[in-house]
Motif scaffolding. Structure first.
Motif, PDB file in Angstrom:
ATOM      1  N   TYR A   4       0.837   5.007   7.314  1.00  0.00           N
ATOM      2  CA  TYR A   4       1.945   4.321   6.651  1.00  0.00           C
ATOM      3  C   TYR A   4       1.498   2.963   6.112  1.00  0.00           C
ATOM      4  CZ  TYR A   4       6.205   1.490   6.435  1.00  0.00           C
ATOM      5  OH  TYR A   4       7.196   0.628   6.051  1.00  0.00           O
ATOM      6  N   GLU A   5       0.824   2.181   6.941  1.00  0.00           N
ATOM      7  CA  GLU A   5       0.354   0.861   6.515  1.00  0.00           C
ATOM      8  C   GLU A   5      -0.669   0.967   5.397  1.00  0.00           C
ATOM      9  OE1 GLU A   5      -0.987  -0.449  10.313  1.00  0.00           O
ATOM     10  OE2 GLU A   5       0.907  -1.429  10.809  1.00  0.00           O
ATOM     11  N   LEU A   8       1.122   1.710   2.158  1.00  0.00           N
ATOM     12  CA  LEU A   8       1.707   0.472   1.635  1.00  0.00           C
ATOM     13  C   LEU A   8       0.667  -0.382   0.930  1.00  0.00           C
ATOM     14  CD1 LEU A   8       4.198  -0.749   4.400  1.00  0.00           C
ATOM     15  CD2 LEU A   8       4.730   0.313   2.196  1.00  0.00           C
ATOM     16  N   SER A  21       5.060  -5.262  -0.835  1.00  0.00           N
ATOM     17  CA  SER A  21       5.220  -4.023  -0.068  1.00  0.00           C
ATOM     18  C   SER A  21       5.375  -4.278   1.432  1.00  0.00           C
ATOM     19  CB  SER A  21       4.063  -3.064  -0.322  1.00  0.00           C
ATOM     20  OG  SER A  21       2.865  -3.576   0.232  1.00  0.00           O
ATOM     21  N   ALA A  23       7.547  -5.853   2.819  1.00  0.00           N
ATOM     22  CA  ALA A  23       8.981  -5.803   3.127  1.00  0.00           C
ATOM     23  C   ALA A  23       9.538  -4.381   3.042  1.00  0.00           C
ATOM     24  CB  ALA A  23       9.755  -6.711   2.172  1.00  0.00           C
ATOM     25  N   PHE A  24       8.711  -3.421   2.636  1.00  0.00           N
ATOM     26  CA  PHE A  24       9.164  -2.041   2.486  1.00  0.00           C
ATOM     27  C   PHE A  24       9.201  -1.335   3.835  1.00  0.00           C
ATOM     28  CE2 PHE A  24       7.278  -1.511  -2.089  1.00  0.00           C
ATOM     29  CZ  PHE A  24       8.109  -2.507  -2.548  1.00  0.00           C
ATOM     30  N   ASP A  25      10.117  -0.390   3.965  1.00  0.00           N
ATOM     31  CA  ASP A  25      10.111   0.511   5.122  1.00  0.00           C
ATOM     32  C   ASP A  25      10.087   1.937   4.587  1.00  0.00           C
ATOM     33  OD1 ASP A  25      12.761   1.295   4.428  1.00  0.00           O
ATOM     34  OD2 ASP A  25      13.626  -0.169   5.799  1.00  0.00           O
ATOM     35  N   ARG A  26      10.127   2.909   5.476  1.00  0.00           N
ATOM     36  CA  ARG A  26      10.014   4.313   5.053  1.00  0.00           C
ATOM     37  C   ARG A  26      11.150   4.745   4.124  1.00  0.00           C
ATOM     38  NH1 ARG A  26       6.479   7.938   7.362  1.00  0.00           N
ATOM     39  NH2 ARG A  26       5.051   7.020   8.853  1.00  0.00           N
ATOM     40  N   THR A  28      12.541   2.840   1.792  1.00  0.00           N
ATOM     41  CA  THR A  28      12.549   2.079   0.546  1.00  0.00           C
ATOM     42  C   THR A  28      12.370   3.018  -0.644  1.00  0.00           C
ATOM     43  OG1 THR A  28      11.633   0.116   1.636  1.00  0.00           O
ATOM     44  CG2 THR A  28      11.407   0.248  -0.769  1.00  0.00           C
ATOM     45  N   THR A  69      10.725   7.937  -1.904  1.00  0.00           N
ATOM     46  CA  THR A  69      10.719   6.799  -0.975  1.00  0.00           C
ATOM     47  C   THR A  69       9.305   6.590  -0.439  1.00  0.00           C
ATOM     48  OG1 THR A  69      11.121   8.121   1.019  1.00  0.00           O
ATOM     49  CG2 THR A  69      13.079   7.334  -0.199  1.00  0.00           C
ATOM     50  N   GLY A  71       8.615   6.755   2.600  1.00  0.00           N
ATOM     51  CA  GLY A  71       8.468   7.788   3.624  1.00  0.00           C
ATOM     52  C   GLY A  71       8.038   9.130   3.064  1.00  0.00           C
ATOM     53  N   THR A  74       4.403   8.799   2.114  1.00  0.00           N
ATOM     54  CA  THR A  74       3.570   8.783   3.320  1.00  0.00           C
ATOM     55  C   THR A  74       3.468  10.179   3.923  1.00  0.00           C
ATOM     56  OG1 THR A  74       4.181   6.489   3.773  1.00  0.00           O
ATOM     57  CG2 THR A  74       3.321   7.763   5.627  1.00  0.00           C
TER      58      THR A  74
END
Length: 86
Positions: A4-5, A8, A21, A23-26, A28, A69, A71, A74
């Motif tokens: 995930y990281e 990003l 990025s 500030a992004f989460d799955r 977003t 997204t 997520g 990813t």
């Protein structure tokens, strides 16, 4: 650094987000929500992910849904890394 990281980081580099990025989460949203993610940027992002992770995406798995997204993007990478691309 987990997948995930790393996604990003590649996303930030490919779209020249200058660190936004973090500030992004799955959840977003990407496609349609980020003005930087146009058709040319999608190609740069795909290439960046393939180079970074040493994988290759087939045309069959690349559709708008995987760019919905952070997520979903990813998950695509994780599936390819596990040897089970959808």
């Amino acid at each position: 650094m987990n997948v995930y990281e790393q996604v990003l980081r590649v996303l930030d580099d490919a779209l020249s987000l200058q660190g936004r990025s973090v500030a992004f989460d799955r959840g977003t949203p990407l496609l349609g929500a980020l003005p930087e993610l146009d058709s040319m940027a999608v190609l740069a992002l795909i290439g960046g992910l393939e180079d970074h992770f040493g994988i290759a995406f087939s045309d069959e798995v690349l559709n708008a849904d995987v760019f919905a997204t952070v997520g979903t993007l990813t998950s695509l990478v994780e599936q390819h890394l596990s040897g089970h691309p959808t």
